[in-house]
Design a protein around this motif. Structure first.
Motif, PDB file in Angstrom:
ATOM      1  N   LEU A   1      -1.963  -2.124   0.997  1.00  0.00           N
ATOM      2  CA  LEU A   1      -0.570  -1.622   1.616  1.00  0.00           C
ATOM      3  C   LEU A   1      -0.634  -1.105   2.958  1.00  0.00           C
ATOM      4  O   LEU A   1       0.455  -1.208   3.499  1.00  0.00           O
ATOM      5  N   ARG A   2      -1.698  -0.558   3.359  1.00  0.00           N
ATOM      6  CA  ARG A   2      -1.832  -0.413   4.849  1.00  0.00           C
ATOM      7  C   ARG A   2      -1.369  -1.432   5.790  1.00  0.00           C
ATOM      8  O   ARG A   2      -0.839  -1.352   6.875  1.00  0.00           O
ATOM      9  N   GLY A   3      -2.168  -2.516   5.140  1.00  0.00           N
ATOM     10  CA  GLY A   3      -2.285  -3.736   5.977  1.00  0.00           C
ATOM     11  C   GLY A   3      -0.567  -4.142   5.921  1.00  0.00           C
ATOM     12  O   GLY A   3      -0.328  -4.808   6.987  1.00  0.00           O
ATOM     13  N   MET A   4       0.049  -4.316   4.882  1.00  0.00           N
ATOM     14  CA  MET A   4       1.113  -4.604   4.804  1.00  0.00           C
ATOM     15  C   MET A   4       2.260  -3.846   5.649  1.00  0.00           C
ATOM     16  O   MET A   4       3.243  -4.276   6.272  1.00  0.00           O
ATOM     17  N   ALA A   5       2.102  -2.506   5.750  1.00  0.00           N
ATOM     18  CA  ALA A   5       2.735  -1.522   6.411  1.00  0.00           C
ATOM     19  C   ALA A   5       2.819  -1.879   7.949  1.00  0.00           C
ATOM     20  O   ALA A   5       3.571  -1.869   8.664  1.00  0.00           O
ATOM     21  N   LYS A   6       1.629  -2.394   8.269  1.00  0.00           N
ATOM     22  CA  LYS A   6       1.579  -2.528   9.673  1.00  0.00           C
ATOM     23  C   LYS A   6       1.953  -3.946   9.861  1.00  0.00           C
ATOM     24  O   LYS A   6       2.601  -3.928  11.278  1.00  0.00           O
TER      25      LYS A   6
ATOM     26  N   GLN B   1       5.621  -3.028  10.359  1.00  0.00           N
ATOM     27  CA  GLN B   1       5.917  -2.464  11.712  1.00  0.00           C
ATOM     28  C   GLN B   1       6.033  -3.256  12.863  1.00  0.00           C
ATOM     29  O   GLN B   1       6.717  -3.345  13.634  1.00  0.00           O
ATOM     30  N   TYR B   2       4.923  -4.236  13.181  1.00  0.00           N
ATOM     31  CA  TYR B   2       4.907  -5.081  13.918  1.00  0.00           C
ATOM     32  C   TYR B   2       5.972  -6.114  14.040  1.00  0.00           C
ATOM     33  O   TYR B   2       6.699  -6.588  14.908  1.00  0.00           O
ATOM     34  N   GLU B   3       6.612  -6.649  12.814  1.00  0.00           N
ATOM     35  CA  GLU B   3       7.592  -7.374  12.723  1.00  0.00           C
ATOM     36  C   GLU B   3       8.694  -6.696  13.193  1.00  0.00           C
ATOM     37  O   GLU B   3       9.746  -7.450  13.918  1.00  0.00           O
ATOM     38  N   ALA B   4       9.115  -5.379  12.818  1.00  0.00           N
ATOM     39  CA  ALA B   4      10.150  -4.680  13.208  1.00  0.00           C
ATOM     40  C   ALA B   4      10.191  -4.659  14.890  1.00  0.00           C
ATOM     41  O   ALA B   4      11.355  -4.911  15.418  1.00  0.00           O
TER      42      ALA B   4
ATOM     43  N   SER C   1      12.947  -6.060  17.364  1.00  0.00           N
ATOM     44  CA  SER C   1      13.726  -5.021  18.442  1.00  0.00           C
ATOM     45  C   SER C   1      13.426  -5.809  19.629  1.00  0.00           C
ATOM     46  O   SER C   1      14.493  -5.605  20.485  1.00  0.00           O
ATOM     47  N   ALA C   2      12.424  -6.131  20.127  1.00  0.00           N
ATOM     48  CA  ALA C   2      11.987  -6.457  21.365  1.00  0.00           C
ATOM     49  C   ALA C   2      13.049  -8.044  21.537  1.00  0.00           C
ATOM     50  O   ALA C   2      13.520  -7.912  22.606  1.00  0.00           O
ATOM     51  N   LYS C   3      13.215  -8.825  20.606  1.00  0.00           N
ATOM     52  CA  LYS C   3      13.868  -9.786  20.706  1.00  0.00           C
ATOM     53  C   LYS C   3      15.443  -9.693  21.061  1.00  0.00           C
ATOM     54  O   LYS C   3      15.979 -10.013  21.832  1.00  0.00           O
TER      55      LYS C   3
ATOM     56  N   MET D   1       4.119  -6.929  22.821  1.00  0.00           N
ATOM     57  CA  MET D   1       3.693  -6.730  21.446  1.00  0.00           C
ATOM     58  C   MET D   1       2.138  -6.172  21.410  1.00  0.00           C
ATOM     59  O   MET D   1       1.902  -5.438  20.614  1.00  0.00           O
ATOM     60  N   ASP D   2       1.457  -6.648  22.499  1.00  0.00           N
ATOM     61  CA  ASP D   2       0.154  -6.137  22.611  1.00  0.00           C
ATOM     62  C   ASP D   2       0.123  -4.482  22.856  1.00  0.00           C
ATOM     63  O   ASP D   2      -0.461  -3.770  22.272  1.00  0.00           O
TER      64      ASP D   2
END
Length: 186
Positions: free
Chosen positions: A85-90, A93-96, A100-102, A140-141
């Protein structure tokens, strides 16, 4: 997802077939508790994510089984589910952050093409002529490092041993202060 991961980890449990038997007994006797609720919440979340990964159009039972294959079963060890679940959340968050950046880039430039002037997106100065791909890598980095640092601070702050990190007051130090060279009493 992070909250559910923490609750599952705190409640423990999950011993394969023994968990299935335990869950059946709880259902049969009406003795459902926080452990049962957390497991049911995981199942709902798992099913929702699996449905999102299906291609558009009607799905067969085999399609659904394939979509669920990448998820730990609800009878898995609670630590395994919490880690998943922590991996999915990360990843979410990365996708969000990426979306947002795009949207900020398109708002500033007008397309996903090269920047036509110097711009500032999310605190990063972008020079004229930079491509979106080059910007996205840098952005992203930076955001991934920021997210990892904030999550590490939250994960450690609630642990009982952290009271020893500041023995004078017993207070938990603010995230990011450990290892910074500034310690109480210096």
């Amino acid at each position: 997802m992070l909250d559910l991961a923490t609750r599952l980890e705190q409640q423990g449990g999950g011993y394969g077939k023994f968990s299935d038997i335990n869950a059946w007994l709880r259902n049969a006797t009406g003795n459902q508790d926080a452990w049962t609720q957390a497991r049911q919440e995981y199942v709902r979340l798992r099913n929702t994510q699996a449905i999102k990964s299906l291609p558009p159009g009607p799905a067969t039972d085999r399609d659904i089984m394939l979509a669920l294959k990448g998820f730990p079963p609800e009878s898995a060890d609670s630590k395994e589910i919490a880690s998943f679940l922590r991996g999915m959340a990360k990843m979410q968050q990365y996708e969000a952050v990426a979306e947002s950046a795009k949207s900020e880039w398109v708002n500033s430039v007008g397309s996903l093409g090269r920047a036509t002037k110097d711009i500032n997106i999310g605190g990063i100065q972008v020079p004229k002529g930079t491509t979106y791909v080059d910007f996205a890598r840098q952005f992203m980095d930076q955001r991934a490092q920021d997210l990892a640092a904030s999550q590490a601070g939250r994960a450690v702050a609630g642990r009982g041993y952290m009271r020893w990190a500041n023995p004078q007051t017993g207070a938990v130090p603010a995230p990011g202060t450990l290892g910074s060279g500034t310690y109480p009493g210096q």
